[in-house]
Design an enzyme around this catalytic site. Structure first.
Site, mmCIF file in Angstrom:
data_model
loop_
_atom_site.group_PDB
_atom_site.id
_atom_site.type_symbol
_atom_site.label_atom_id
_atom_site.label_comp_id
_atom_site.label_asym_id
_atom_site.label_seq_id
_atom_site.Cartn_x
_atom_site.Cartn_y
_atom_site.Cartn_z
ATOM 1 N N GLU A 240 48.894 12.003 20.082
ATOM 2 C CA GLU A 240 49.934 12.625 20.899
ATOM 3 C C GLU A 240 51.277 12.051 20.447
ATOM 4 O O GLU A 240 51.424 10.828 20.387
ATOM 5 C CB GLU A 240 49.695 12.313 22.376
ATOM 6 N N ARG B 11 36.734 1.043 20.567
ATOM 7 C CA ARG B 11 38.157 0.814 20.310
ATOM 8 C C ARG B 11 38.370 -0.525 19.609
ATOM 9 O O ARG B 11 37.544 -1.428 19.692
ATOM 10 C CB ARG B 11 38.945 0.792 21.627
ATOM 11 N N LYS C 61 51.842 2.022 25.972
ATOM 12 C CA LYS C 61 53.173 2.560 25.678
ATOM 13 C C LYS C 61 54.157 2.218 26.802
ATOM 14 O O LYS C 61 55.297 1.833 26.548
ATOM 15 C CB LYS C 61 53.099 4.078 25.499
#
Length: 804
Positions: free
Chosen positions: A254, A479, A489
């Site tokens: 994204e 992950r 973020k």
């Protein structure tokens, strides 16, 4: 947590901690409980291998195969299914079947099939003859394709993977003999004086060379293109016609922030799998949220992918498909599989059971007429609703234990202009709606994502089948996280806004732009990811482990220079005024291939401030009054004869004697130095040297969430120190000039990497001002400001450093 369920799970070999972790998984736990009861191990222990297969069944069962869960569990118990490949084949066979033909089941799943090592050897011998020319030509570089081809031999479908690899290894040794110089990439030397060895080009590293991880372990279990069943067989026919049977993957970030270290794993897996199988990988921007997307994120993401050494087959955008996605949403409504809802977020949460996880209920809008939803959806599109007043939800299965079936949102109203489409749209599709459909449009064969999307796999398949479009396979992997840092973020934005760091590329962060700015080579990141392999478990890496890997890589590739912090001048009194000796020094000791450079040795030199003590100590082996040390690359040692101080008592100069090497034993310690020689532009004076340390004091700063101020209270106030007045030898200009000749962008300052001997590894920071070096013969004639960043220290203990 149910203690009884924990004990039950331990019956199939799970450790207590693994059992407790599994119980927390509200999707997996009830399925595994049912599997254990079906197999009859509720009151007794199974063999460990049987338990592993039962766990694999519970964690990979598809909705279409779920009605036959009992049958499959018993097949494992009865040793009909003995490998995970057989379990996968069994799930695939029974998927969407009302009844099971046992004979066909046995045939399709390899029940009773025994493949001996002799069978494997015979099959591999025959296969070798079909690819022998390629094998002889490419030698051991052909291993990946050779092994993958052998695994796909029909007669070896149910063979043990370890047996296949053992036979393939033996066959390669038989045909090729042991590895030799033909299997090692050796850089050709020039006939003239050896040049400094350049860092290996990205194309020559594991970033683009298929490593074993794509043919072993979890990734080796992935289906081949064409192996995933579709709701309509013709969908696969059309897909294979479009792809030619190639592997097609995508990296779909994204564009609402900068990539971080975890994305390096995703990039390597997606691009690497495609490369390993001669397929293609797209870079797809999942740009469906105009409120968070910015041009700088698009630009940075593409730059980072290329920096890591990967070239997308195509750069695509989800927004390209807005019209098609809208049309399919209308089709979904017409199929009575979507409806317009006016519930608030709080009301939706309540209908889903709320925080108490109570019963789930349908909202009053769920059964509205299809025609009404179509009319309201058009009203959403044409501006008839404000943001939050109406959404399109998929009509899924509220009774399903998986939250990804609780009528997910497909469209919402957002009146923010889009980066690419401007104000053309005011309704935007969500990730849950868009992701699988754009995968379908792009004919993705393997939709690879991290394990937090495991539950989304079932809603992914549901939507593709509901619209009867080609359905890729979603597969999840663990992950990659790093301790002592923050990757969120939102939290990084707080760090930037509160001035704890410079920006998103501050070298103390673990965003990929920050790692790049710190001078970490992209090859080191790729190689590090490959050493971790691919599993279903999340990986948390200690910063020290990553630093050690980077240090080892730079040790092999970075040239050595001498420099000094807090420099002290040393005047060698018994050398004549104007004394000058040009020394040829290796760019890396004991590695002639790295080349060499020349530096002056003069009557006056500078040493690092830490290499002198006015008061000597028995454990201090460097320079002190009356003590002798060697100067690196200089024939004879020096002895300190006098100490000169200023009015405040600070040592400002040392006097020394140049000794006769014949009259002295080899010094215990050699220290770095830099000559004072204006004629040669020595020393090179640095404006700043930035020394970075851990940004947070603890391994998991998010543990501070209960403390007022949260994770921000864990910020290390000493994470950055700045050295002023540092100096470096003139070999720095050789490093910088080679960069100027080889760099395509002329903006990748961090590619100027080197070791300052006995200090650490460094690079040039982007805030340096190199001037208009295109018009000069050397950067030394154009540089106006020079800032270095420490990439990683040498990690030498203080006790050892004293003795150096």
């Amino acid at each position: 947590m149910s203690e009884d369920l924990v004990l039950l799970l331990q019956n199939i070999g799970l450790t207590e901690s693994k059992a407790k972790e599994t119980v927390k998984n509200k999707n997996l736990a009830p399925t595994l409980e049912k599997v254990i009861h079906s197999a009859g191990f509720q009151d007794k222990h199974s063999e460990k291998s049987t338990g592993a297969l039962l766990y694999a069944l519970a964690s990979t069962i598809t909705p279409g195969a779920a009605p036959h869960l009992d049958y499959l569990a018993r097949a494992i118990r009865d040793s009909k299914l003995n490998t995970t490949d057989q379990v996968s084949a069994a799930i695939k066979f029974v998927n969407d079947k009302k009844e099971i033909d046992e004979a066909k089941f046995n045939e399709e799943c390899g029940v009773g099939v025994i493949v001996t090592k002799e069978d494997v050897k015979k099959a591999v011998d025959e296969y070798t003859e079909t690819v022998k020319d390629r094998l002889v030509k490419d030698r051991y570089k052909f291993f990946g394709m050779f092994f993958g081809g052998a695994k796909n031999i029909p007669s070896l479908k149910w063979a043990n993977g370890g047996d296949i690899k053992e036979v393939v290894d033996a066959k390669m040794l038989e045909v090729l003999g042991p590895k030799d110089e033909r299997d090692v990439v050796v850089k050709k030397k020039k006939e003239t004086k050896p040049e400094v060895k350049e860092e290996k080009k990205v194309e020559e590293t594991s970033a683009t060379k298929a490593p074993d991880m794509f043919f072993e372990g979890e990734l080796a279990k992935l289906h081949v293109p064409g192996g995933n069943p579709q709701i309509k067989p013709e969908l696969m026919v059309e897909h294979l016609k479009a792809t030619g049977g190639k592997y097609v993957t995508r990296f779909p970030p994204e564009p609402n922030g900068f990539l971080h270290i975890g994305h390096a794993k995703a990039i390597n897996i997606n691009f690497g799998l495609a490369k390993a199988h001669n397929g293609i990988c797209n870079l797809r921007f999942d740009d469906t949220n105009p409120e968070a997307e910015e041009e700088r994120y698009f630009t940075s993401i593409l730059e980072i992918v290329k920096w890591l050494g990967f070239t997308p087959s195509e750069v695509t955008y989800s927004s390209t498909h807005f019209q098609k996605l809208y049309e399919l949403a209308i089709e979904l409504i017409k199929k009575d599989k979507a409806y317009i809802c006016h519930c608030t977020g709080e009301e939706i949460q309540k209908h889903r059971g709320g925080p108490e996880r109570g019963p789930r209920t349908a909202c009053v809008h769920r059964d509205r007429p299809i025609a009404e939803s179509l009319e309201l959806f058009e009203k959403m599109k044409t501006g008839g609703f404000e943001e939050g007043e109406a959404i399109l939800r998929m009509k899924m299965d509220l009774e399903n234990g998986n939250p990804q079936f609780w009528d997910l949102v497909a469209y919402r109203v957002l009146k923010t202009p889009h980066h690419r489409t401007g104000s053309e749209w005011i309704i935007y599709p969500t990730y849950d709606y868009t992701h699988c459909l754009v995968d379908s449009f792009e004919n993705i064969t393997h939709s690879l994502c991290t394990v937090e999307f495991m539950q989304s796999r079932y809603s992914y398949y549901w939507l593709c089948d509901a619209l009867e479009v080609y359905k890729p396979v979603q597969w999840e992997y663990g992950r990659l996280n790093v301790a002592n840092t923050i990757l969120s973020k939102r939290k990084i934005a707080e760090l930037v806004n509160n001035k704890h760091v410079f920006d998103w590329d501050d070298p103390r962060l673990y965003t990929l732009p920050a790692i790049r700015r710190r001078g970490v080579p992209p090859q080191a990141i790729n190689n590090f990811v490959h050493t971790l392999g691919v599993t279903k478990s999340d990986t948390v890496i200690e910063v020290a482990k990553l630093d050690a890997f980077i240090r080892d890589y730079l040790n092999e590739t970075a040239p050595r220079l001498m420099g000094a912090f807090n420099p002290i001048k040393v005047v060698i009194e018994n050398l004549p005024e104007g004394y000058e000796q040009m020394l040829t020094v290796p760019n890396k000791p004991r590695d002639p291939a790295m080349g060499e450079h020349t530096i002056p040795f003069t009557r006056e030199v500078w040493i690092d401030g830490s290499d002198f003590r006015e008061v000597d100590d028995k454990d201090f082996f460097r320079l002190a009054p009356g003590k002798t040390v060697g100067l690196l690359n200089v024939p004879c040692p020096i002895t300190c004869t006098n100490v000169i101080k200023d009015a405040s008592g600070k040592v400002v100069e040392l006097r020394a004697r140049y000794e006769d090497a014949a009259g002295f034993k080899r010094p215990k310690t050699y220290i770095q130095w830099v000559a004072e020689s204006p004629k040669h532009g020595s020393p090179v004076r640095l404006d700043e040297v930035r020394l970075f340390d851990r940004l947070f004091n603890h391994a998991n700063p998010q543990d501070k969430k209960e403390v007022p101020g949260g994770y921000l209270t864990d910020v290390n106030p000493d994470s950055l120190s700045v050295e002023k007045g540092a100096i470096v030898e003139i070999g720095l200009w050789d490093v910088m000039d080679r960069w100027a000749k080889s760099s395509e962008s002329k903006t990748d300052y961090e590619a100027m990497r080197f070791q300052l001997t006995r200090i650490g590894y460094f690079c040039v920071d982007k805030e340096s001002d190199l001037g208009d070096f295109a018009k000069t013969k050397s950067l030394k004639d154009s540089v106006k400001k020079l800032i270095l960043n420490r990439t990683v220290s040498l990690q030498v203990s203080s006790a050892l450093k004293n003795k150096e």
